[in-house]
Motif scaffolding. Structure first.
Motif, PDB file in Angstrom:
ATOM      1  N   LYS A 175      -7.020  -3.220   1.144  1.00 57.06           N
ATOM      2  CA  LYS A 175      -6.697  -4.639   1.238  1.00 57.06           C
ATOM      3  C   LYS A 175      -5.949  -4.871   2.549  1.00 57.06           C
ATOM      4  O   LYS A 175      -5.580  -3.914   3.212  1.00 57.06           O
ATOM      5  CB  LYS A 175      -5.874  -5.117   0.034  1.00 57.06           C
ATOM      6  CG  LYS A 175      -4.413  -4.733   0.080  1.00 57.06           C
ATOM      7  CD  LYS A 175      -3.677  -5.411  -1.031  1.00 57.06           C
ATOM      8  CE  LYS A 175      -2.295  -5.942  -0.763  1.00 57.06           C
ATOM      9  NZ  LYS A 175      -1.605  -5.733   0.455  1.00 57.06           N
TER      10      LYS A 175
ATOM     11  N   GLY B 211       0.829  -1.211   0.000  1.00 64.45           N
ATOM     12  CA  GLY B 211       0.000   0.000   0.000  1.00 64.45           C
ATOM     13  C   GLY B 211       0.857   1.251   0.000  1.00 64.45           C
ATOM     14  O   GLY B 211       0.614   2.201  -0.748  1.00 64.45           O
TER      15      GLY B 211
ATOM     16  N   LEU C  29      -7.738   6.284  -3.944  1.00 66.86           N
ATOM     17  CA  LEU C  29      -7.579   4.904  -4.435  1.00 66.86           C
ATOM     18  C   LEU C  29      -6.595   4.911  -5.609  1.00 66.86           C
ATOM     19  O   LEU C  29      -6.811   5.608  -6.598  1.00 66.86           O
ATOM     20  CB  LEU C  29      -8.945   4.364  -4.865  1.00 66.86           C
ATOM     21  CG  LEU C  29      -9.038   2.865  -5.102  1.00 66.86           C
ATOM     22  CD1 LEU C  29      -8.578   2.075  -3.884  1.00 66.86           C
ATOM     23  CD2 LEU C  29     -10.478   2.489  -5.451  1.00 66.86           C
TER      24      LEU C  29
HETATM   25  P1  GDP Z   1       1.566  -4.299   3.461  1.00 62.77           P
HETATM   26  O1  GDP Z   1       3.013  -4.275   3.869  1.00 62.77           O
HETATM   27  O2  GDP Z   1       1.258  -5.094   2.260  1.00 62.77           O
HETATM   28  O3  GDP Z   1       0.613  -4.462   4.613  1.00 62.77           O
HETATM   29  O4  GDP Z   1       1.315  -2.919   2.935  1.00 62.77           O
HETATM   30  P2  GDP Z   1       1.118  -1.606   3.690  1.00 62.77           P
HETATM   31  O5  GDP Z   1       1.091  -1.792   5.148  1.00 62.77           O
HETATM   32  O6  GDP Z   1       2.042  -0.629   3.067  1.00 62.77           O
HETATM   33  O7  GDP Z   1      -0.336  -1.221   3.228  1.00 62.77           O
HETATM   34  C1  GDP Z   1      -1.528  -1.822   3.621  1.00 62.77           C
HETATM   35  C2  GDP Z   1      -2.549  -0.708   3.671  1.00 62.77           C
HETATM   36  O8  GDP Z   1      -2.491   0.030   2.466  1.00 62.77           O
HETATM   37  C3  GDP Z   1      -3.979  -1.179   3.822  1.00 62.77           C
HETATM   38  O9  GDP Z   1      -4.494  -0.680   5.029  1.00 62.77           O
HETATM   39  C4  GDP Z   1      -4.705  -0.557   2.637  1.00 62.77           C
HETATM   40  O10 GDP Z   1      -5.947  -0.003   2.988  1.00 62.77           O
HETATM   41  C5  GDP Z   1      -3.769   0.517   2.179  1.00 62.77           C
HETATM   42  N1  GDP Z   1      -3.866   0.731   0.753  1.00 62.77           N
HETATM   43  C6  GDP Z   1      -3.583  -0.159  -0.226  1.00 62.77           C
HETATM   44  N2  GDP Z   1      -3.829   0.399  -1.433  1.00 62.77           N
HETATM   45  C7  GDP Z   1      -4.282   1.662  -1.198  1.00 62.77           C
HETATM   46  C8  GDP Z   1      -4.716   2.731  -2.045  1.00 62.77           C
HETATM   47  O11 GDP Z   1      -4.739   2.633  -3.268  1.00 62.77           O
HETATM   48  N3  GDP Z   1      -5.138   3.885  -1.428  1.00 62.77           N
HETATM   49  C9  GDP Z   1      -5.127   4.032  -0.066  1.00 62.77           C
HETATM   50  N4  GDP Z   1      -5.550   5.193   0.466  1.00 62.77           N
HETATM   51  N5  GDP Z   1      -4.729   3.033   0.763  1.00 62.77           N
HETATM   52  C10 GDP Z   1      -4.313   1.880   0.186  1.00 62.77           C
END
Ligand code: GDP
Length: 308
Positions: free
Chosen positions: A235, A13, A285
């Motif tokens: 996600k 994310g 998004l």
């Molecule tokens: P992980 O290491 O895969 O858990 O990734 P992160 O912790 O960096 O990101 C997970 C979070 O990113 C989740 O809470 C999602 O809601 C958020 N996220 C993923 N894609 C998007 C997006 O396109 N927009 C926003 N605002 N949040 C996102």
């Protein structure tokens, strides 16, 4: 001096926002400080999931179909490992292995993670600074209704199914921020927090005392992008985890969790506004590269508004 920017990030994310920033900011003006609480050794190999996700994303090597790992990946190693009775709950692709093998070799010969990641980024011609949050060992553990689980056992093997009770970051209290981390936060024109999971991907950074202190002390505006879109997580376990911790799944909760060092929160569409923090709205998004650029621009504009 030309403007400098810092972003704190986790994996998938967060990498989307970092990618948007990287596409619009001048070369070498961006520093990404990355969560290493998810790092672990698997069959002796040091795996740094969030750093590697960022390397793959920014170099155009990320796997769009899987949503993790690298593009064009093959799985001969995993097939051979499985045929020999090896554990196969954590997938290591053939190309992905190269990073872990090189990292393991360099660590064994005394190199720091900071210098290893700098050499990976240079090899792929990335014009930004990617810093692990620390060169010390910090490990995220999740206490659940099935007991205490190392992060990857919870996240990958158990697919976040156990009910989460609390999260801990072993080693964080005594860890030193990696060289350059505090300086980047203190001397940037803006500090951004990517829309990573606040409790699992951003909190490990905040658990290192000098990083938290730098966020409090920096004269730069600190702006976070909310991971909530349409009142839930895009996600991953963010929303599930918030509910299990007894928290309302709102931007207000996110802003309150980050606390006084946060100057403003960028939120999605007509989602709830945080009561105690400045905010701006946009469509956060990020499906396409253009979406990432739009969110990056909105976050930078919000930061500029805060410093004005
Ligand atoms: P992980 O290491 O895969 O858990 O990734 P992160 O912790 O960096 O990101 C997970 C979070 O990113 C989740 O809470 C999602 O809601 C958020 N996220 C993923 N894609 C998007 C997006 O396109 N927009 C926003 N605002 N949040 C996102």
């Amino acid at each position: 001096m030309s403007a400098r920017y810092t972003v704190l990030t986790g994996g998938v994310g967060g990498a989307k926002l970092v990618d948007g920033l990287y596409r619009i900011l001048p070369p070498h003006s961006l520093t990404a400080i990355v969560n290493t609480g998810d790092d672990f050794r698997h069959y002796g190999l040091p795996v740094s999931p969030d750093i590697d996700t960022l390397l793959y994303t920014l170099s155009g090597r990320s796997n769009q179909t899987l949503g993790w790992g690298r593009e064009g990946e093959t799985w001969n190693f995993m097939a051979a490992l499985t045929s020999l009775g090896g554990e196969n709950w954590f997938n290591l692709g053939d190309g992905d292995l190269a990073l872990h093998v090189l990292r393991g070799h360099a660590l064994a010969s005394g190199e720091t993670l900071t210098s290893i990641i700098a050499s990976f980024a240079a090899a792929w011609n990335l014009a930004l600074t990617i810093l692990p949050m620390t060169d010390d060992a910090v490990a995220t553990f999740v206490d659940t209704d099935e007991g205490l689980l190392p992060f990857q056992r919870y996240f990958v093997e158990r697919r976040c199914e156990p009910k989460l009770l609390s999260v801990q970051f072993d080693g964080a209290q005594a860890a030193a921020a990696a060289p350059g981390v505090v300086e980047a936060i203190m001397t940037s024109d803006a500090v951004l927090v990517a829309p990573s999971n606040p409790w699992l991907s951003v909190d490990p950074l905040l658990a290192i005392p000098t990083i938290r202190a730098a966020l409090v002390a920096t004269p730069a505006p600190v702006v976070a992008v909310s991971p909530l879109v349409g009142g839930t997580a895009v996600k991953g376990p963010t929303a599930k985890l918030m509910a299990e911790l007894g928290l309302a799944i709102t931007n207000d909760t996110i802003a309150e969790h980050y606390g006084s060092w946060l100057d403003a929160l960028l939120i999605h569409g007509d989602d709830d506004a945080p009561a105690g923090a400045a905010h701006a709205r946009t469509d956060t998004l990020m499906h396409t590269a253009d979406d990432r650029i739009c969110v990056a621009r909105a976050a930078l504009a919000l930061a500029e508004g805060c410093s004005g």
